[in-house]
Design an enzyme around this catalytic site. Sequence first.
Site, PDB file in Angstrom:
ATOM      1  N   ASP A   1       0.813  -1.229   0.000  1.00 51.32           N
ATOM      2  CA  ASP A   1       0.000   0.000   0.000  1.00 51.32           C
ATOM      3  C   ASP A   1       0.840   1.270   0.000  1.00 51.32           C
ATOM      4  OD1 ASP A   1      -2.327  -1.436  -0.004  1.00 51.32           O
ATOM      5  OD2 ASP A   1      -2.552  -1.428   2.168  1.00 51.32           O
TER       6      ASP A   1
ATOM      7  N   ARG B   1      -4.595   7.195  -1.633  1.00 44.63           N
ATOM      8  CA  ARG B   1      -3.135   7.172  -1.465  1.00 44.63           C
ATOM      9  C   ARG B   1      -2.426   7.958  -2.580  1.00 44.63           C
ATOM     10  NH1 ARG B   1      -2.886   4.292   3.093  1.00 44.63           N
ATOM     11  NH2 ARG B   1      -4.150   2.402   3.214  1.00 44.63           N
TER      12      ARG B   1
HETATM   13  C1  S3P Z   1      -5.422  -5.511   3.098  1.00 47.74           C
HETATM   14  C2  S3P Z   1      -4.693  -6.251   2.210  1.00 47.74           C
HETATM   15  C3  S3P Z   1      -4.086  -5.677   1.014  1.00 47.74           C
HETATM   16  C4  S3P Z   1      -3.998  -4.167   1.104  1.00 47.74           C
HETATM   17  C5  S3P Z   1      -5.284  -3.549   1.579  1.00 47.74           C
HETATM   18  C6  S3P Z   1      -5.621  -4.065   2.959  1.00 47.74           C
HETATM   19  C7  S3P Z   1      -6.021  -6.180   4.261  1.00 47.74           C
HETATM   20  O1  S3P Z   1      -4.877  -5.989  -0.108  1.00 47.74           O
HETATM   21  O2  S3P Z   1      -3.642  -3.628  -0.147  1.00 47.74           O
HETATM   22  O3  S3P Z   1      -5.160  -2.133   1.643  1.00 47.74           O
HETATM   23  O4  S3P Z   1      -6.444  -5.484   5.194  1.00 47.74           O
HETATM   24  O5  S3P Z   1      -6.054  -7.412   4.258  1.00 47.74           O
HETATM   25  P1  S3P Z   1      -4.673  -7.364  -0.947  1.00 47.74           P
HETATM   26  O6  S3P Z   1      -5.079  -8.477  -0.110  1.00 47.74           O
HETATM   27  O7  S3P Z   1      -5.537  -7.188  -2.148  1.00 47.74           O
HETATM   28  O8  S3P Z   1      -3.220  -7.373  -1.257  1.00 47.74           O
END
Ligand code: S3P
Length: 739
Positions: free
Chosen positions: A620, A692
């Site tokens: 992120d 972001r």
């Molecule tokens: C998250 C996992 C990530 C991240 C998102 C939050 C989470 O996504 O990018 O902001 O809280 O499990 P992905 O599982 O798609 O990588």
Amino acid sequence: MAKKIKRLLVIGLGLIGGSLAKAAKDRNLYDQIIGSSRDYKTLDEAIKTGIIDKAVQDIEDIATEMGDGDLVVIAVPTLAIPAIISQLQPLLSELVTITDVASVKGSVVEAVNEVYRCSPSQFVPGHPIAGSEKSGIGAVDAFLFENHQVILTPSSATGCDHIDRVKKLWIGVGASVSEMKVVDHDEILAATSHLPHILAYALVDMLSSMRKNQEVFRYAAGGFGDFTRIAASDPVMWHDIVMANKKAITSALGDLTKHIDFIKQAISLGDSEYLLDVFAHARETRNHFDQMRENKTYLKPIAQTVDYRVSPGGCIKGKVVVPGDKSISHRAIILGSIANGVTNISGFLEGEDSLATLQAFRDMGVVIKRPAKGCVEVHGVGLNGLQAPSGPLYLGNSGTSMRLLSGLLAAQSFDVVLTGDESLSKRPMERVVSPLRKMGAVIAMNKNGLPPLKIKGGVDLKAIDYKLPMASAQVKSCILLAGLYAKGQTSTIESVATRDHTERMLAGFGYHVDRKEFSASLRGKGELKSTIVNVPADISSAAFYMVAASIAPGSDVILPHVGVNPTRIGVINILQMMGADIRLSNKKEVSGEPVADIQVRYAPLHGIEIPVDQVALAIDEFPVLFVAAACATGKTILRGALELRVKESDRIQSMADGLTVLGIDVTTTPDGIEIEGGSILGGEIDSKDDHRIAMAFSIAALRAKEIILIHNCNNVATSFPGFVEQANKSGLSISEEKR
Ligand code: S3P
């Protein structure tokens, strides 16, 4: 043979009957609309004002002529319905559909069954939740039902054709239709409609008999008006309703009386805590009710589009406390809701995304008190205690809410629909739907694998061992949450470690998770025990200040109590590889998560090839890391980050577009980007509604030569409420412009 004409007979032309006849007539839903009333003046008026095509004083004149496809709506006061039914029964063909509009269903259904000596397939009990304190034909409103709900309470004997016909009528006049059991209907309406009417009548009646009633009414202000508007409703109608729904109403009145006694006692004892708790919780519930009704996100949407105008230059100094971790906040609400007992959360992120999760659980009947200053109290209902929401769950911009909830909701006894905003509606859901289907879940999505998700309830899930095809904590968490309900052991196997907050927090709720380096396994059907969750500050939000301090000469910032879970610290590792001066102190563990204070001082950065093993750990933070790369000497290369293309926006493209505008040399590849450090000019940038991206370009302004104008920044509230105010205090210069 002449084509049979389709007829609608409305018996009783008061506000509801008259409005329905007029609405159906204006929208040409029937070939002929017939009205019936004992009162010839009403009939006269109805013909004159175009409410009906034909008037009959005696229903016998028309009932025998009606046949297949025709519909009779009984819209007389509740206690008058049995007499009408007795009159209709010997005359009407069984092919004619009959419905009613009474506010109480139990007594009506009982009367119909008694007359017919069975539950007739042609009778579809109905109740439009619409009305007004005005009554009679003079108050008729052809738009009365638009955007209102109608509840039907058919039995197993009710014919599908008849139900469809009634549904068509209501949908045709602009209402939405749902079905419910008779008892549930009467209980719910006793509490939400009948009780408020009784209270309004009682209060006005009590005040009117006070000795000084003239003065009382003269000085009665807005509160009196708001509370007692419904005391101007038709007394006969409400008398009938109350008499017909005695049992449910007396039980609701009993509960309320007890509650009022407690309040009375608290007032006389000066128990402020009790009173504040009751009032604050009532206010939250009331606000939630509005949001649910309007399908809105938790926070009031900002009416206008917000752009950021960021002045160039500056540096970051001092202590900056960033808001709570988004991922952990979601999980605290989810696990707290399905635990037994009360979970107290502190440090909760009061941003749109985690509040969308909170709202979804309130929609499913979980009592969640506050949030206020990061504190939330979740009254868990246990693994099987969630209730069907009254409509689709609206999850705003939050991919985490949708993906995590899909796993949990695939195992409930009720159907549910998950929807989101424009950006969320473009995000891939196949990644969660596919493994859930392997577990036996029944889920529909749109043909491109996008939301809304329509999840069928009442399915027994099977445990699976699932090898994740992509690095995704959301997918992993979704499967583990579904696994809580599956018989046997569910395992997730990753090839790259992703954030492990779900696994850690499950352990905190007393649920055993067997963890190896790349796998997590749990056995379904256990119990979660409520706990205390302290949410650390979000490293993803802290990342903006880490980069800000690293690129702006003279900066020195301290970020206290930040989550430094090893699966999240890619941003620290990468910045340190680029030469950043970052130090961690005061390391400890809270609620199963490592935290530390992070100090960052300005240091010249150099470009690097980002190790692929850091990608998932910084997933992120890349938008702001690209800004760091633009300020570094030399080239920074990122590969293996295809996932960035399916975030709130395509983050590789959004950042490449923006950096190019600012004069930075970038080359995109399918799964990454190459950025040549250089001088940042100024310019106009589109954040693509991605929080972001908006914040990353705000940070870039610290090193820009000219103003950076960033369009579409409303979504910053999803993860970082108060960003502008806090950033300005710390050394940035952002002004918000609304259009
Ligand atoms: C998250 C996992 C990530 C991240 C998102 C939050 C989470 O996504 O990018 O902001 O809280 O499990 P992905 O599982 O798609 O990588």
